[in-house]
Design a protein around this motif. Structure first.
Motif, PDB file in Angstrom:
ATOM      1  N   GLN A   1       0.845  -1.192   0.000  1.00 49.15           N
ATOM      2  CA  GLN A   1       0.000   0.000   0.000  1.00 49.15           C
ATOM      3  C   GLN A   1       0.880   1.241   0.000  1.00 49.15           C
ATOM      4  N   THR A   2       0.328   2.334  -0.524  1.00 49.73           N
ATOM      5  CA  THR A   2       1.071   3.581  -0.540  1.00 49.73           C
ATOM      6  C   THR A   2       0.145   4.762  -0.306  1.00 49.73           C
ATOM      7  N   GLY A   3       0.699   5.798   0.268  1.00 54.89           N
ATOM      8  CA  GLY A   3       0.013   7.075   0.427  1.00 54.89           C
ATOM      9  C   GLY A   3       0.802   8.122  -0.337  1.00 54.89           C
ATOM     10  N   ILE A   4       0.115   9.058  -0.968  1.00 55.89           N
ATOM     11  CA  ILE A   4       0.767  10.041  -1.821  1.00 55.89           C
ATOM     12  C   ILE A   4       0.330  11.441  -1.411  1.00 55.89           C
ATOM     13  N   ASP A   5       1.303  12.347  -1.272  1.00 52.49           N
ATOM     14  CA  ASP A   5       1.041  13.758  -0.986  1.00 52.49           C
ATOM     15  C   ASP A   5       1.500  14.574  -2.187  1.00 52.49           C
ATOM     16  N   LEU A   6       0.609  15.432  -2.694  1.00 51.34           N
ATOM     17  CA  LEU A   6       0.917  16.282  -3.848  1.00 51.34           C
ATOM     18  C   LEU A   6       0.798  17.741  -3.464  1.00 51.34           C
ATOM     19  N   GLN A   7       1.711  18.556  -3.959  1.00 54.34           N
ATOM     20  CA  GLN A   7       1.617  20.005  -3.845  1.00 54.34           C
ATOM     21  C   GLN A   7       1.416  20.532  -5.258  1.00 54.34           C
ATOM     22  N   VAL A   8       0.307  21.242  -5.484  1.00 56.06           N
ATOM     23  CA  VAL A   8      -0.022  21.656  -6.843  1.00 56.06           C
ATOM     24  C   VAL A   8      -0.265  23.161  -6.945  1.00 56.06           C
ATOM     25  N   VAL A   9      -0.092  23.645  -8.173  1.00 56.95           N
ATOM     26  CA  VAL A   9      -0.465  25.009  -8.544  1.00 56.95           C
ATOM     27  C   VAL A   9      -1.538  24.848  -9.609  1.00 56.95           C
ATOM     28  N   VAL A  10      -2.704  25.452  -9.384  1.00 55.66           N
ATOM     29  CA  VAL A  10      -3.811  25.311 -10.325  1.00 55.66           C
ATOM     30  C   VAL A  10      -3.946  26.563 -11.181  1.00 55.66           C
ATOM     31  N   GLU A  11      -4.540  26.382 -12.350  1.00 55.65           N
ATOM     32  CA  GLU A  11      -4.826  27.511 -13.242  1.00 55.65           C
ATOM     33  C   GLU A  11      -6.002  28.296 -12.659  1.00 55.65           C
ATOM     34  N   TYR A  12      -5.933  29.609 -12.779  1.00 61.45           N
ATOM     35  CA  TYR A  12      -7.008  30.466 -12.301  1.00 61.45           C
ATOM     36  C   TYR A  12      -8.299  30.130 -13.051  1.00 61.45           C
ATOM     37  N   GLY A  13      -9.401  30.106 -12.316  1.00 53.01           N
ATOM     38  CA  GLY A  13     -10.717  29.857 -12.903  1.00 53.01           C
ATOM     39  C   GLY A  13     -11.160  28.407 -12.815  1.00 53.01           C
ATOM     40  N   MET A  14     -10.267  27.507 -12.449  1.00 45.98           N
ATOM     41  CA  MET A  14     -10.611  26.082 -12.357  1.00 45.98           C
ATOM     42  C   MET A  14     -11.277  25.797 -11.005  1.00 45.98           C
ATOM     43  N   SER A  15     -12.203  24.856 -11.013  1.00 46.33           N
ATOM     44  CA  SER A  15     -12.810  24.396  -9.768  1.00 46.33           C
ATOM     45  C   SER A  15     -11.787  23.538  -9.038  1.00 46.33           C
ATOM     46  N   ILE A  16     -11.329  24.017  -7.911  1.00 45.64           N
ATOM     47  CA  ILE A  16     -10.271  23.307  -7.185  1.00 45.64           C
ATOM     48  C   ILE A  16     -10.757  21.944  -6.705  1.00 45.64           C
ATOM     49  N   THR A  17     -11.985  21.874  -6.203  1.00 47.77           N
ATOM     50  CA  THR A  17     -12.481  20.573  -5.722  1.00 47.77           C
ATOM     51  C   THR A  17     -12.654  19.592  -6.881  1.00 47.77           C
ATOM     52  N   GLY A  18     -13.159  20.073  -8.001  1.00 49.01           N
ATOM     53  CA  GLY A  18     -13.316  19.199  -9.168  1.00 49.01           C
ATOM     54  C   GLY A  18     -11.968  18.748  -9.710  1.00 49.01           C
ATOM     55  N   LEU A  19     -11.019  19.677  -9.750  1.00 52.38           N
ATOM     56  CA  LEU A  19      -9.677  19.377 -10.231  1.00 52.38           C
ATOM     57  C   LEU A  19      -8.987  18.366  -9.312  1.00 52.38           C
ATOM     58  N   ALA A  20      -9.142  18.548  -8.009  1.00 56.17           N
ATOM     59  CA  ALA A  20      -8.542  17.620  -7.040  1.00 56.17           C
ATOM     60  C   ALA A  20      -9.099  16.207  -7.229  1.00 56.17           C
ATOM     61  N   ALA A  21     -10.403  16.104  -7.477  1.00 53.76           N
ATOM     62  CA  ALA A  21     -11.008  14.787  -7.700  1.00 53.76           C
ATOM     63  C   ALA A  21     -10.430  14.128  -8.959  1.00 53.76           C
ATOM     64  N   GLU A  22     -10.253  14.909 -10.033  1.00 57.29           N
ATOM     65  CA  GLU A  22      -9.670  14.375 -11.270  1.00 57.29           C
ATOM     66  C   GLU A  22      -8.229  13.934 -11.061  1.00 57.29           C
ATOM     67  N   VAL A  23      -7.468  14.745 -10.334  1.00 52.88           N
ATOM     68  CA  VAL A  23      -6.065  14.403 -10.063  1.00 52.88           C
ATOM     69  C   VAL A  23      -6.002  13.105  -9.263  1.00 52.88           C
ATOM     70  N   ARG A  24      -6.816  12.997  -8.216  1.00 57.73           N
ATOM     71  CA  ARG A  24      -6.827  11.764  -7.404  1.00 57.73           C
ATOM     72  C   ARG A  24      -7.122  10.548  -8.278  1.00 57.73           C
ATOM     73  N   GLU A  25      -8.153  10.666  -9.099  1.00 56.67           N
ATOM     74  CA  GLU A  25      -8.563   9.548  -9.942  1.00 56.67           C
ATOM     75  C   GLU A  25      -7.434   9.140 -10.896  1.00 56.67           C
ATOM     76  N   ASN A  26      -6.799  10.117 -11.532  1.00 51.49           N
ATOM     77  CA  ASN A  26      -5.740   9.827 -12.494  1.00 51.49           C
ATOM     78  C   ASN A  26      -4.498   9.241 -11.812  1.00 51.49           C
ATOM     79  N   VAL A  27      -4.132   9.807 -10.670  1.00 51.49           N
ATOM     80  CA  VAL A  27      -2.949   9.328  -9.948  1.00 51.49           C
ATOM     81  C   VAL A  27      -3.181   7.906  -9.439  1.00 51.49           C
ATOM     82  N   ILE A  28      -4.329   7.664  -8.833  1.00 50.49           N
ATOM     83  CA  ILE A  28      -4.626   6.322  -8.307  1.00 50.49           C
ATOM     84  C   ILE A  28      -4.607   5.299  -9.436  1.00 50.49           C
ATOM     85  N   ALA A  29      -5.258   5.606 -10.556  1.00 44.93           N
ATOM     86  CA  ALA A  29      -5.304   4.661 -11.679  1.00 44.93           C
ATOM     87  C   ALA A  29      -3.908   4.363 -12.206  1.00 44.93           C
TER      88      ALA A  29
END
Length: 166
Positions: free
Chosen positions: A102-130
Motif C-alpha cells: 500500500q502507498t500514500g501520496i502527498d501532492l503540492q499543486v499550482v492550479v490555473e485560475y478559474g478552475m474548480s479546485i475541488t473538481g480538479l482535485a477529484a480528477e487528479v486523485r482519480e488519475n494518480v490512483i489509476a
C-alpha cells in the motif's frame, strides 16, 4: 519378458502436488510449478512511485505545476543548469506502507485560475490512483492534495519577459 517391479508411482489427481521431484529435465517438466508471481520479490523505489504520480497529476488539464514555492524555485534553477532536467517527481511525496503493498501520496499543486479546485482535485486523485495502481500493483490508500498557488494568465507574460532578460 520383463514384469513391472511395482516401483512406478501412481499419477496424482488434478490439483494434487507431485511427489516425484526428480532431477532429470523430464521430471522437472512434469512436476507442478509455482506461479511465476510467487517466485521472487519485486521492490519498487519510492522515487518510481513519485514519478508516476507526478506525471499522472500533470496530465490533468488545469494543473499548472507541482511543488511549493521553494521547490519550484529550486527546480527552475536546476532546469537552467546545463545538463539539468525537470524532475517528474517534483512536488510529490510517497510513503510505501504495510508490507510494501500500500502507498500514500502527498501532492503540492499550482492550479490555473478559474478552475474548480475541488473538481480538479477529484480528477487528479482519480488519475494518480489509476496510474500508480496499474503500473505498480500497489494499493493507493490516499492521495492528499495541497493547493499552494493559483497561476494567473498574466504571469505567463511576466515569465517570458524574465526569461528574455537572462
Amino acid at each position: 519378458m520383463t514384469e513391472p517391479n511395482g516401483s512406478a508411482l501412481p499419477e496424482p489427481e488434478p490439483g494434487e502436488p507431485r511427489t516425484d521431484l526428480g532431477t532429470t529435465p523430464h521430471a522437472a517438466r512434469l512436476r507442478l510449478q509455482e506461479p511465476p508471481e510467487t517466485r521472487g520479490r519485486t521492490t519498487i523505489a519510492d522515487g518510481v512511485v513519485e514519478k508516476i504520480a507526478g506525471i499522472a497529476a500533470r496530465e490533468v488539464p488545469g494543473i499548472h505545476a507541482l511543488g511549493g514555492g521553494f521547490v519550484r524555485t529550486m527546480g527552475a534553477m536546476r532546469d537552467r543548469v546545463p545538463g539539468g532536467h525537470t524532475s517528474a517527481g517534483r512536488g510529490v511525496e510517497v510513503e510505501v506502507e504495510v508490507g510494501e503493498k500500500q502507498t500514500g501520496i502527498d501532492l503540492q499543486v499550482v492550479v490555473e485560475y478559474g478552475m474548480s479546485i475541488t473538481g480538479l482535485a477529484a480528477e487528479v486523485r482519480e488519475n494518480v490512483i489509476a496510474a500508480v495502481e496499474r503500473m505498480t500493483g500497489l494499493e493507493v490508500v490516499e492521495v492528499n492534495i495541497a493547493v499552494n498557488d493559483v497561476h494567473l494568465p498574466d504571469e505567463d507574460t511576466q515569465e517570458v519577459r524574465e526569461a528574455r532578460l537572462q
